[in-house]
Design an enzyme around this catalytic site. Structure first.
Site, PDB file in Angstrom:
ATOM      1  N   LYS A 155      -9.571  23.903  19.443  1.00  0.00           N
ATOM      2  CA  LYS A 155      -9.716  24.135  18.008  1.00  0.00           C
ATOM      3  C   LYS A 155     -10.225  22.854  17.347  1.00  0.00           C
ATOM      4  O   LYS A 155      -9.889  21.740  17.779  1.00  0.00           O
ATOM      5  CB  LYS A 155      -8.388  24.568  17.366  1.00  0.00           C
ATOM      6  CG  LYS A 155      -7.261  23.547  17.432  1.00  0.00           C
ATOM      7  CD  LYS A 155      -5.997  24.097  16.794  1.00  0.00           C
ATOM      8  CE  LYS A 155      -4.898  23.048  16.737  1.00  0.00           C
ATOM      9  NZ  LYS A 155      -5.205  21.890  15.882  1.00  0.00           N
ATOM     10  N   LYS A 163      -0.256  20.954  17.014  1.00  0.00           N
ATOM     11  CA  LYS A 163      -1.252  19.912  17.212  1.00  0.00           C
ATOM     12  C   LYS A 163      -1.888  19.537  15.879  1.00  0.00           C
ATOM     13  O   LYS A 163      -1.898  20.320  14.931  1.00  0.00           O
ATOM     14  CB  LYS A 163      -2.337  20.388  18.185  1.00  0.00           C
ATOM     15  CG  LYS A 163      -1.822  20.651  19.601  1.00  0.00           C
ATOM     16  CD  LYS A 163      -1.404  19.348  20.275  1.00  0.00           C
ATOM     17  CE  LYS A 163      -0.893  19.588  21.697  1.00  0.00           C
ATOM     18  NZ  LYS A 163       0.434  20.218  21.730  1.00  0.00           N
ATOM     19  N   ASP A 164      -2.444  18.323  15.833  1.00  0.00           N
ATOM     20  CA  ASP A 164      -3.048  17.800  14.612  1.00  0.00           C
ATOM     21  C   ASP A 164      -4.142  18.724  14.098  1.00  0.00           C
ATOM     22  O   ASP A 164      -4.866  19.354  14.870  1.00  0.00           O
ATOM     23  CB  ASP A 164      -3.650  16.422  14.879  1.00  0.00           C
ATOM     24  CG  ASP A 164      -2.624  15.432  15.391  1.00  0.00           C
ATOM     25  OD1 ASP A 164      -2.103  14.655  14.592  1.00  0.00           O
ATOM     26  OD2 ASP A 164      -2.346  15.457  16.613  1.00  0.00           O
ATOM     27  N   ARG A 165      -4.280  18.764  12.782  1.00  0.00           N
ATOM     28  CA  ARG A 165      -5.370  19.537  12.192  1.00  0.00           C
ATOM     29  C   ARG A 165      -6.671  18.765  12.250  1.00  0.00           C
ATOM     30  O   ARG A 165      -7.673  19.258  12.773  1.00  0.00           O
ATOM     31  CB  ARG A 165      -5.043  19.910  10.743  1.00  0.00           C
ATOM     32  CG  ARG A 165      -6.233  20.620  10.092  1.00  0.00           C
ATOM     33  CD  ARG A 165      -6.044  20.923   8.643  1.00  0.00           C
ATOM     34  NE  ARG A 165      -7.295  21.469   8.088  1.00  0.00           N
ATOM     35  CZ  ARG A 165      -7.464  21.807   6.828  1.00  0.00           C
ATOM     36  NH1 ARG A 165      -6.494  21.647   5.954  1.00  0.00           N
ATOM     37  NH2 ARG A 165      -8.627  22.286   6.424  1.00  0.00           N
TER      38      ARG A 165
END
Length: 353
Positions: free
Chosen positions: A58, A87-89
């Site tokens: 992503k 998880k980090d954006r």
């Protein structure tokens, strides 16, 4: 009921460091590709079963939103979709998701590509993927506009590889400007009632993590964060196992120096911390900065646990370029990349977090 004397806490960027002052400052996340994270699951797909494991990349999207889009595409309820961790954006991240195996059709995952979601692999699996069911994460980070002296950087990298870093919970745990901590305090003192389960979980985790960070900061200031003390609980490296050590002998000192054992700090919950003596007094003192928090964490059902004070980063690599400096390393589940970065540099965010 409100708390008339809300506690103050040490912000993440002000916590003491182990290896000296930062070697300058740079910018993180100027573009999503500057921060790459790859999940390490720790076990292979089963190869058969009533679920699917999806290996998904992503870009600039948060995990929960991606989970919703995957569920909608497959025609299943989002509550039935599983993932091991958030998880980090503002990043390019690769992680595993699970969902019940559709019986009537094969979803067209390619339609999600325009939304920054790429389904790279699909495997049959026997069970839903549970939170925390991962071994760790690999990071590749480009720090822009950071040009440390190469000799000083090499020396610092060697020290981190050899001695590790303080195992702080990262700043994203606490929300923007510590908002999750303020809400946890309000929750404990009755000023917030009936939050959603998701909100309550975020706030409780933040409060528990801040107490741990304060204990670690106190040990760091004393100079014994990486040395065992009588009454410590010692963690066996590479595991979640720990044991109380009422007395410290040369064997325990030697194993700690060889990085086989690590002192731990409290993850507060029901019951008394298992530490004793001077260590217990230090932990009680740190928790005492937050009136109502230890009792509140217990009241909301969290259990006492321990977390290592030291985080090992033996594979930390670096590469100076004309854009700044690239860093690469792997961390176990539950560890934060920012705990490593803060021992090297200060930073600002190059884009939306």
């Amino acid at each position: 009921m409100t708390n008339p004397a809300a506690p103050t806490w040490t912000p993440f960027h002000e916590l003491p460091r182990a290896h000296g002052a930062p070697l300058g400052a740079g910018r993180l996340r100027v573009a999503p590709a500057d921060f790459e994270v790859e999940e390490v699951l720790g076990f292979p797909p089963d190869g058969d079963g009533d679920h699917l494991l999806l290996w998904v990349r992503k870009t600039d999207q948060n995990t929960e939103w991606v989970a919703g889009r995957l569920a909608a595409t497959a025609g299943v309820a989002q509550k039935d979709l599983g993932y091991a961790g958030l998880k980090d954006r503002r990043a390019v991240t690769s992680q595993w998701f699970s969902l019940p195996r559709p019986r009537d059709r094969e979803p067209d995952w390619s339609t999600l590509a325009v939304e920054g979601i790429e389904v790279l692999e699909v495997h049959p699996h026997r069970r839903k993927l549970r939170r925390g069911a991962l071994a760790g994460n690999r990071f590749r980070i480009q720090v822009r506009d950071w040009a440390p002296d190469p000799d000083r950087l090499a020396e610092r990298i060697t020290a981190i590889r050899t001695l590790g870093v303080p195992n702080y919970f990262g700043e994203q745990r606490f929300g923007r400007n510590g908002a999750n901590l303020a809400r946890a305090d309000a929750l404990f003192h009755g000023a917030i009632r009936r939050p959603s389960r998701h909100q309550q979980g975020l706030w409780l985790s933040a409060a528990r993590s801040q107490v741990f960070n304060q204990v670690l900061a106190a040990r760091l200031t004393r100079g014994d964060w990486d040395r065992p003390l009588p009454g410590d609980c010692l963690n066996l490296d590479g595991s979640h196992s720990w044991f109380p050590a009422d007395t410290i002998d040369d064997t325990l000192r030697g194993r700690t120096a060889r990085l086989d054992l690590h002192p731990t700090g409290p993850l507060w919950g029901r019951g008394d911390p298992p530490s004793q003596g001077e260590v217990r007094a230090l932990e009680d003192g740190a928790a005492g900065r937050f009136p109502g928090w230890p009792a509140g964490l217990a009241r909301f059902g969290l259990e006492q646990d321990r977390r290592a004070l030291r985080l090992l980063v033996p594979d930390l690599g670096w590469d100076l370029t004309d854009r700044g400096c690239g860093l690469a390393f792997e961390l176990p589940a539950g560890a934060y990349a920012t705990a490593v970065l803060r021992e090297l540099m200060d930073w600002g965010q190059g884009g939306e977090d």
